[in-house]
Design a protein around this motif. Structure first.
Motif, mmCIF file in Angstrom:
data_model
loop_
_atom_site.group_PDB
_atom_site.id
_atom_site.type_symbol
_atom_site.label_atom_id
_atom_site.label_comp_id
_atom_site.label_asym_id
_atom_site.label_seq_id
_atom_site.Cartn_x
_atom_site.Cartn_y
_atom_site.Cartn_z
ATOM 1 N N GLY A 346 0.795 -1.225 0.000
ATOM 2 C CA GLY A 346 0.000 0.000 0.000
ATOM 3 C C GLY A 346 0.825 1.271 0.000
ATOM 4 O O GLY A 346 0.283 2.377 -0.024
ATOM 5 N N ASP A 347 2.161 1.130 0.005
ATOM 6 C CA ASP A 347 3.032 2.310 0.000
ATOM 7 C C ASP A 347 3.167 2.851 -1.419
ATOM 8 O O ASP A 347 2.971 2.123 -2.396
ATOM 9 N N GLU A 348 3.514 4.102 -1.528
ATOM 10 C CA GLU A 348 3.979 4.713 -2.774
ATOM 11 C C GLU A 348 3.203 4.219 -4.004
ATOM 12 O O GLU A 348 3.783 3.663 -4.931
ATOM 13 N N CYS A 349 1.903 4.416 -3.987
ATOM 14 C CA CYS A 349 1.083 3.955 -5.107
ATOM 15 C C CYS A 349 0.619 5.161 -5.929
ATOM 16 O O CYS A 349 -0.340 5.842 -5.545
ATOM 17 N N PHE A 400 -0.823 -2.848 6.503
ATOM 18 C CA PHE A 400 -0.565 -1.919 5.396
ATOM 19 C C PHE A 400 0.528 -0.935 5.800
ATOM 20 O O PHE A 400 0.652 -0.581 6.980
ATOM 21 N N TRP A 401 1.257 -0.433 4.804
ATOM 22 C CA TRP A 401 2.173 0.689 5.052
ATOM 23 C C TRP A 401 1.335 1.946 5.333
ATOM 24 O O TRP A 401 0.178 2.047 4.915
ATOM 25 N N ASN A 402 1.977 2.922 5.966
ATOM 26 C CA ASN A 402 1.166 4.015 6.535
ATOM 27 C C ASN A 402 0.567 4.984 5.513
ATOM 28 O O ASN A 402 -0.309 5.786 5.871
ATOM 29 N N ALA A 420 4.334 1.754 10.279
ATOM 30 C CA ALA A 420 4.693 3.167 10.121
ATOM 31 C C ALA A 420 6.152 3.303 9.721
ATOM 32 O O ALA A 420 7.042 2.890 10.469
ATOM 33 N N TRP A 421 6.387 3.856 8.533
ATOM 34 C CA TRP A 421 7.777 4.003 8.073
ATOM 35 C C TRP A 421 8.123 5.461 7.780
ATOM 36 O O TRP A 421 9.142 5.958 8.209
ATOM 37 N N ILE A 422 7.233 6.169 7.070
ATOM 38 C CA ILE A 422 7.586 7.544 6.694
ATOM 39 C C ILE A 422 6.891 8.468 7.688
ATOM 40 O O ILE A 422 5.686 8.357 7.895
ATOM 41 N N TYR A 446 15.690 2.838 11.027
ATOM 42 C CA TYR A 446 15.497 1.381 11.009
ATOM 43 C C TYR A 446 15.551 0.754 9.610
ATOM 44 O O TYR A 446 15.290 -0.441 9.487
ATOM 45 N N TYR A 447 15.860 1.551 8.570
ATOM 46 C CA TYR A 447 16.076 0.934 7.250
ATOM 47 C C TYR A 447 17.542 0.520 7.205
ATOM 48 O O TYR A 447 18.418 1.295 6.820
ATOM 49 N N ILE A 448 17.802 -0.713 7.600
ATOM 50 C CA ILE A 448 19.195 -1.098 7.796
ATOM 51 C C ILE A 448 19.849 -1.598 6.499
ATOM 52 O O ILE A 448 20.891 -2.228 6.530
ATOM 53 N N PHE A 496 14.712 -3.997 5.256
ATOM 54 C CA PHE A 496 15.876 -4.066 4.382
ATOM 55 C C PHE A 496 15.412 -4.093 2.926
ATOM 56 O O PHE A 496 14.865 -5.086 2.452
ATOM 57 N N TRP A 497 15.636 -2.963 2.226
ATOM 58 C CA TRP A 497 15.284 -2.839 0.807
ATOM 59 C C TRP A 497 16.523 -3.103 -0.025
ATOM 60 O O TRP A 497 17.633 -2.710 0.356
ATOM 61 N N THR A 498 16.338 -3.733 -1.188
ATOM 62 C CA THR A 498 17.525 -4.306 -1.825
ATOM 63 C C THR A 498 17.839 -3.746 -3.222
ATOM 64 O O THR A 498 18.524 -4.419 -3.996
HETATM 65 C C1 ACM Z 1 8.584 1.833 1.898
HETATM 66 O O1 ACM Z 1 9.715 2.107 2.319
HETATM 67 N N1 ACM Z 1 8.245 2.164 0.655
HETATM 68 C C2 ACM Z 1 7.609 1.150 2.726
#
Ligand code: ACM
Length: 559
Positions: A346-349, A400-402, A420-422, A446-448, A496-498
């Motif tokens: 649900g993020d960044e749509c 869901f993402w926030n 909750a991330w942003i 926390y985005y490691i 962790f985004w890759t």
């Molecule tokens: C996110 O970092 N797009 C949830």
């Protein structure tokens, strides 16, 4: 003078002894006593015999790990644990050979445990298998690190455990780690390593981000093209700025069988898997597989994305076949993952394609809104209704993402969970105020996957090297949250985004030891958290990482 020296000596010995414990996460209460329990062949482990309980499996796993790491074969014995008759521990040896006794105390929390180590006996008390599992994790951490790594170490001649009294339970129910395998695919063995490290730190939620614009990584039998087409792209690197796609045919995915193997591995470690299917945004790989009903513009070409960033090629939420697709995917996920939660992203749509699509325009006016974000909410509402119709054992809670909070969430009710991330602290408070549960996974720190140091040797990744172990450690969860909202805060999670991370080796390097810092925030009461103390306890972890065969930020250990 002599007295002062004596006092100083005593203080030094006490400090060394405390360091000797090196427990992560720091327990709620630890008292170090004199003496050591010798772990040797005559030790009996005496367990309650409870019908249909996983306690036996937990004990078997511990006995097996001790045998593998130390060569010591613990003898198992069982006693009847009948609620009618009260605890009957008579069959456990009370003198003679040293022994480890497990007792059930139903009044304790599900993950709580008490551990008392004396020279001749160890007593463990817990209510549930998870509590016993965590007590064993602590026992292993009280020994040389090869024991947690479950690997022999010929250099250790004697296996012993320092005398301690520990009373312990987690601060938060949710202690998570998310790995994005949509951008890059690492495979089962790498996931197992991550699950081992999480379990070592008493983390209990593995959020598996399985779909992205750049790849769909889980077999869905009803829609084979999701993996025949969507799991493959024509570049290993993801383009960004001057970095151009390299033309290499690249990809991979998990079959149901693979995923079920991971499920079993996670269950043995008291980790629940939270599969994430990020829809309707971040879905270009799915759209490429089934443009005929998922694309807003099926007349155009669609392919798995080769670039970083956020694609505008989102699912057409006004197409009933796309809604049916989402329900079918949920059905298969439910079958693979027997856990409480499914994450729908649900993020960044981006809404730009909906804004140009006649069906989406018509649907927006039909639901009486002018905010295109509400089309996304309407899509989720139909999925929620589908889940609500399922039998009890197939019910799942949705996360869901926030960004979902940017729409009118009323149709979703407040039985959903917001990650909750942003603007995480504010978003979490917003969710809690609306009556929803929330999980704190603040992008900073926390985005490691972001650089963990400013060193020139840092691998390609996001950020400027300011998310150091210390910065991650020092984030205070649930700061200044009114008491009446606190019960809505389920816990913390590292993500962790890759995009930049092509190999598991670099995932590990960036993840460790920062994951340990997040684990401690999730487990240890805030007033027991202190970075200088954590840094000292952390030193022993380098051995664990080496022996488990995982990479880590060596600069953190001065090496
Ligand atoms: C996110 O970092 N797009 C949830």
């Amino acid at each position: 003078m002599r007295k002062t020296l004596l006092l100083l000596c005593c203080m030094c010995i006490l400090a060394l002894q405390a360091q000797d414990l090196s427990l992560i996460p720091n327990p709620v209460s630890v008292t170090k006593n004199d003496g050591r329990f010798m772990l040797e062949g005559k030790v009996v482990i005496c367990c309650p015999k409870v019908k249909n309980s996983d306690i036996t499996n937990v004990v078997d796993k511990f006995v097996h790990e001790i045998k593998t790491a130390t060569g010591v074969k613990l003898k198992k014995s069982y006693y009847k644990n009948s609620k009618m008759l009260g605890l009957n521990v008579e069959k456990c040896p009370t003198k003679g050979d040293a022994h480890i006794t497990l007792k059930i105390d139903d009044t304790m929390g599900d993950e709580a445990y008490k551990l008392s180590v004396k020279e001749k006996r160890i007593d463990i008390t817990a209510a549930k298998p998870a509590g016993f599992f965590y007590a064993f994790q602590t026992l292993k951490q009280l020994m040389p690190r090869n024991v947690m790594a479950v690997t022999p170490d010929e250099t250790v001649k004697e296996w012993s455990i320092p005398a301690v009294d520990i009373v312990d339970e987690p601060r938060f129910a949710w202690r998570g780690f998310m790995l994005d395998e949509g951008r890059h695919f690492y495979g089962k063995e790498e996931i197992k390593k991550i699950l081992d490290v999480m379990a070592a730190y008493k983390m209990n939620r593995f959020h598996w981000h399985l779909t992205e614009d750049q790849g769909w990584r889980i077999e869905i039998k009803k829609y084979p093209k999701l993996t025949d087409v969507g799991a493959w792209r024509e570049s290993k690197v993801l383009g960004w700025g001057d970095v151009k796609p390299d033309g290499i045919h690249y990809g991979g995915y998990y079959t149901h069988k693979d995923a079920k193997e991971i499920v079993e591995y996670a269950k043995e470690r008291f980790i629940e898997i939270v599969p994430e299917i990020d829809i309707p945004g971040h879905s270009q790989a799915a759209v490429a597989a089934y443009p005929e009903f998922l694309a807003c513009d099926p007349e155009n070409e669609h392919s798995v994305w080769l670039w970083q960033g956020v694609s505008s090629d989102v699912i057409n939420v006004a197409n009933p076949k796309a809604v049916q697709f989402a329900k079918d995917v949920i059905d298969e996920l439910t079958n693979i993952f027997p856990f409480e939660y499914i994450h729908l992203g649900g993020d960044e749509c981006p809404t730009s394609k909906w804004e140009r699509n006649a069906d989406c325009q018509a649907l927006l006016s039909e639901i009486g809104s002018t905010n295109y974000r509400d089309l996304q909410i309407n899509f989720y509402k139909q999925i929620l209704e589908h889940i609500a119709e399922k039998p009890a054992d197939e019910q799942r809670n949705l996360i869901f993402w926030n960004e979902v909070l940017h729409g009118n969430t009323a149709p979703l009710g407040n039985n959903i969970t917001i990650m909750a991330w942003i603007g995480a602290d504010g978003a979490a408070k917003d969710a809690a105020t609306r009556g929803m549960n929330t999980i704190l996974s603040p992008q900073i720190p926390y985005y490691i996957n972001r650089k963990q140091s400013k060193l020139p040797t840092e691998p390609l990744s996001q950020g400027h090297g300011t998310e150091t172990v210390e910065a991650v450690y020092n984030y205070v969860p649930m700061k200044n949250v009114p008491e009446e909202l606190q019960s809505k805060y389920m816990g913390v999670q590292a993500n962790f985004w890759t995009e930049w991370v092509e190999t598991a080796d670099i995932v590990q390097y960036l993840m460790l030891p920062r994951l340990a810092a997040v684990a401690e925030a999730g487990w240890t009461p805030q007033n027991r958290r202190n970075y200088a103390d954590f840094e000292q306890r952390l030193q022993a972890e380098a051995d664990y990482y080496k022996l488990r065969g995982v990479n880590y930020g060596k600069h953190v250990f001065g090496k």
